[in-house]
Design an enzyme around this catalytic site. Structure first.
Site, short mmCIF file in Angstrom:
data_model
loop_
_atom_site.label_atom_id
_atom_site.label_comp_id
_atom_site.label_asym_id
_atom_site.label_seq_id
_atom_site.Cartn_x
_atom_site.Cartn_y
_atom_site.Cartn_z
N TYR A 168 0.84 -1.20 0.00
CA TYR A 168 0.00 0.00 0.00
C TYR A 168 0.87 1.25 0.00
O TYR A 168 0.74 2.10 -0.87
CB TYR A 168 -0.90 -0.04 1.23
CG TYR A 168 -1.90 1.10 1.33
CD1 TYR A 168 -3.07 1.10 0.57
CD2 TYR A 168 -1.68 2.17 2.20
CE1 TYR A 168 -3.99 2.14 0.67
CE2 TYR A 168 -2.59 3.21 2.31
CZ TYR A 168 -3.75 3.19 1.54
OH TYR A 168 -4.66 4.22 1.66
N LYS A 172 1.30 3.49 -3.26
CA LYS A 172 0.83 4.89 -3.32
C LYS A 172 1.98 5.83 -3.66
O LYS A 172 1.79 6.84 -4.34
CB LYS A 172 0.20 5.29 -1.98
CG LYS A 172 -1.14 4.62 -1.70
CD LYS A 172 -2.26 5.23 -2.51
CE LYS A 172 -3.61 4.65 -2.15
NZ LYS A 172 -4.72 5.22 -2.92
N VAL A 210 -9.60 1.63 12.67
CA VAL A 210 -9.79 1.76 14.11
C VAL A 210 -11.13 2.39 14.50
O VAL A 210 -11.79 1.92 15.44
CB VAL A 210 -8.60 2.51 14.75
CG1 VAL A 210 -8.54 3.98 14.34
CG2 VAL A 210 -8.61 2.36 16.24
N GLY A 230 -1.36 1.65 22.71
CA GLY A 230 -2.41 2.64 22.43
C GLY A 230 -1.88 4.07 22.53
O GLY A 230 -2.64 5.03 22.44
N ASP A 296 3.54 -0.46 12.30
CA ASP A 296 2.45 0.48 12.62
C ASP A 296 3.08 1.85 12.96
O ASP A 296 3.89 1.94 13.89
CB ASP A 296 1.70 -0.07 13.84
CG ASP A 296 0.31 0.52 13.98
OD1 ASP A 296 -0.64 -0.15 13.57
OD2 ASP A 296 0.20 1.64 14.53
N ARG A 298 4.09 5.30 14.56
CA ARG A 298 3.91 5.73 15.96
C ARG A 298 3.17 7.04 16.08
O ARG A 298 2.55 7.33 17.09
CB ARG A 298 5.28 5.88 16.64
CG ARG A 298 5.85 4.56 17.13
CD ARG A 298 7.31 4.68 17.41
NE ARG A 298 8.00 5.09 16.18
CZ ARG A 298 9.28 5.42 16.11
NH1 ARG A 298 10.02 5.42 17.18
NH2 ARG A 298 9.83 5.77 14.95
P1 NAD Z 1 -12.66 1.84 0.48
O1 NAD Z 1 -11.97 0.54 0.61
O2 NAD Z 1 -14.00 2.02 1.13
O3 NAD Z 1 -12.85 2.25 -1.04
C1 NAD Z 1 -12.00 1.81 -2.08
C2 NAD Z 1 -12.88 1.48 -3.28
O4 NAD Z 1 -12.04 1.10 -4.36
C3 NAD Z 1 -13.83 0.31 -3.01
O5 NAD Z 1 -15.10 0.60 -3.54
C4 NAD Z 1 -13.17 -0.86 -3.76
O6 NAD Z 1 -14.09 -1.85 -4.14
C5 NAD Z 1 -12.55 -0.12 -4.93
N1 NAD Z 1 -11.40 -0.81 -5.52
C6 NAD Z 1 -10.32 -1.34 -4.89
N2 NAD Z 1 -9.47 -1.89 -5.77
C7 NAD Z 1 -10.01 -1.67 -7.00
C8 NAD Z 1 -9.61 -2.01 -8.32
N3 NAD Z 1 -8.47 -2.68 -8.56
N4 NAD Z 1 -10.42 -1.66 -9.36
C9 NAD Z 1 -11.58 -1.00 -9.13
N5 NAD Z 1 -12.02 -0.66 -7.89
C10 NAD Z 1 -11.23 -0.99 -6.85
O7 NAD Z 1 -11.63 2.94 1.02
P2 NAD Z 1 -11.81 4.51 1.24
O8 NAD Z 1 -11.53 4.80 2.66
O9 NAD Z 1 -13.05 5.00 0.60
O10 NAD Z 1 -10.54 5.04 0.41
C11 NAD Z 1 -10.68 5.59 -0.89
C12 NAD Z 1 -9.31 6.02 -1.38
O11 NAD Z 1 -8.76 7.01 -0.50
C13 NAD Z 1 -8.29 4.89 -1.45
O12 NAD Z 1 -7.51 5.05 -2.60
C14 NAD Z 1 -7.45 5.09 -0.23
O13 NAD Z 1 -6.13 4.61 -0.40
C15 NAD Z 1 -7.47 6.60 -0.06
N6 NAD Z 1 -7.26 6.98 1.34
C16 NAD Z 1 -8.24 6.82 2.26
C17 NAD Z 1 -8.01 7.16 3.58
C18 NAD Z 1 -9.07 7.02 4.64
O14 NAD Z 1 -8.75 7.23 5.82
N7 NAD Z 1 -10.31 6.73 4.33
C19 NAD Z 1 -6.75 7.63 3.97
C20 NAD Z 1 -5.75 7.74 3.01
C21 NAD Z 1 -6.03 7.43 1.68
N1 UDP Z 2 -5.89 0.00 15.79
C1 UDP Z 2 -6.26 -0.47 17.04
N2 UDP Z 2 -7.32 -1.30 17.11
C2 UDP Z 2 -8.06 -1.68 16.04
C3 UDP Z 2 -7.67 -1.19 14.76
C4 UDP Z 2 -6.57 -0.37 14.67
O1 UDP Z 2 -5.65 -0.14 18.06
O2 UDP Z 2 -9.04 -2.45 16.21
C5 UDP Z 2 -4.74 0.94 15.72
C6 UDP Z 2 -3.70 0.58 14.67
O3 UDP Z 2 -2.74 -0.30 15.21
C7 UDP Z 2 -3.12 1.96 14.36
C8 UDP Z 2 -4.31 2.91 14.53
O4 UDP Z 2 -5.25 2.20 15.35
O5 UDP Z 2 -2.14 2.30 15.31
C9 UDP Z 2 -4.97 3.29 13.22
O6 UDP Z 2 -5.24 2.09 12.52
P1 UDP Z 2 -6.04 2.07 11.14
O7 UDP Z 2 -6.00 0.67 10.65
O8 UDP Z 2 -7.36 2.71 11.31
O9 UDP Z 2 -5.22 3.04 10.18
P2 UDP Z 2 -3.65 3.19 9.85
O10 UDP Z 2 -2.84 2.27 10.69
O11 UDP Z 2 -3.56 2.82 8.41
O12 UDP Z 2 -3.36 4.61 10.14
#
Ligand code: NAD
Ligand code: UDP
Length: 343
Positions: A168, A172, A210, A230, A296, A298
């Protein structure tokens, strides 16, 4: 049309031939997901014809229930890793396609990486053919486990290239490279947002991130699973605030010369989040600790000076307000009937 392509709904008003020439057309890859469905809704409200493209890996058809009633909305089932359907024409393309939750993107890491690299390439080529503006949903994960805090866009990050999160994070990062190379090579108008942890309505109960984990656990009276001590921090942005940021970034008259942080600078430990959720839900759930996942980060907190100064954007919804809305949403989803109505 590729083997995996299936038109869910294509009415005369939606077809390339029938498309209204006066309205702008937007493609939202990942449109059935949590953020994608909110974005489709917003673009329809703003007057666009909208096509969602999704492989429904983590996205859900019911996220689109209400949208599919709109004659200006179409959804195509398609995996962006594969060649795109021919003849698509758009003014704007948003690439949100990629599973965002660690358990989901780690299920098939090679496909996650392909989604970010091959999928982005396919969409960039489409943008080039259409001379369309294209938006990339990048992530704060490009900063990895950061040594600079808060994180400004100028920080290059500290990312493991070969760990379980790398598909991931590095996917990205590669996508950002492709976007800027397309801009330099072909003069493509690109907008790249680095999104920090975002939550809200339409997250799936089994999403694994989370906020949804804690709320669902609290509502079900199960223990809240805090990974590690945590004491690690995250900054949580409510979805509506983020979508406003997307639109402002896409509509800014000049393309920023670099990716732009979008997130809420409020910083909370995961223990603080767990306590807030227990309080909001009046739950009797206990907080328990589970092992910290590998790599993960910090700490996480966006420096949003660029978005503030150049897009006039900053989040308006506090964590307390956003959690209250999200708890209501999950309460209805788990115990009410909103889901079948197309929440
Ligand atoms: P999500 O998993 O709900 O949405 C992702 C969507 O993309 C889903 O509908 C999934 O079916 C579709 N998808 C995945 N792989 C695909 C593929 N190969 N072809 C077509 N469709 C595909 O996640 P989200 O939280 O809505 O995130 C949307 C975007 O924003 C993602 O690119 C994610 O990396 C980015 N993003 C989200 C967050 C967040 O906190 N929500 C943070 C950082 C980046
Ligand atoms: N996390 C947690 N319990 C959960 C899910 C996630 O303590 O049930 C923690 C995880 O280890 C991380 C933070 O919460 O430190 C955010 O996790 P999330 O998966 O939401 O996003 P990301 O790690 O991608 O920022």
């Amino acid at each position: 049309m590729g083997k995996l392509t299936k038109i869910l709904k294509l009415e005369p008003g939606h077809s390339q031939r029938g498309a209204n020439q006066n309205r702008s057309r937007a493609l939202v890859a990942g449109g059935a997901g949590f953020l994608g469905s909110h974005l489709c809704e917003r673009l329809l409200r703003d007057g666009y014809d909208v096509v969602a493209l999704d492989n429904f890996h983590t996205g859900k058809r019911y996220n689109l229930n209400a949208l599919l009633r709109n004659p200006r909305f179409t959804c195509i089932e398609h995996d962006i890793v594969n060649a795109l359907p021919l003849g698509l024409q758009f003014d704007e393309i948003y690439n949100l396609a990629c599973p965002a939750s660690p358990p989901h993107y780690q299920e098939d890491p090679i496909h996650t990486f392909k989604t970010n690299v091959l999928g982005s390439l396919n969409l960039l080529e489409l943008a080039r053919q259409n001379n369309a503006k294209i938006f990339q949903a990048s992530t704060s994960e490009v900063y990895g486990d950061p040594f600079v805090h808060p994180q400004p866009e100028s920080y290059f990050g500290n990312v493991n290239t070969h760990g379980p999160r790398s598909c991931y994070d590095e996917g990205k990062r590669s996508a950002e490279t492709l976007f800027f190379d397309y801009s330099r090579t072909y003069g493509l108008d690109i907008r790249v947002a680095r999104i920090f942890n975002t939550y809200g309505r339409r997250m799936q109960p089994d999403d694994g991130r989370v906020v949804s984990n804690f709320i669902v656990q609290a509502l079900r009276g199960q223990d809240l699973t805090v990974y590690g001590s945590g004491l690690q921090t995250r900054s949580f942005c409510y979805a509506d605030d983020l979508i406003e940021g997307f639109v402002r970034l896409m509509n800014a008259p000049d393309a920023p010369a670099h990716p732009v942080n979008l997130g809420n600078p409020g910083e909370f430990t995961i223990m603080e989040l767990a306590t807030l959720v227990v309080n909001y839900t009046n739950s009797r759930s206990k907080i328990v600790h589970r092992p910290l996942p590998v790599d993960d980060p910090r700490q996480r907190k966006p420096d949003i000076s660029f978005a503030r100064n150049n897009l006039g954007w900053e989040p308006k919804i506090s964590l307390s307000q956003g959690l209250a809305h999200t708890v209501d949403y999950f309460d209805t989803l788990l115990y009410g009937s909103k889901l079948v109505k197309g929440a």
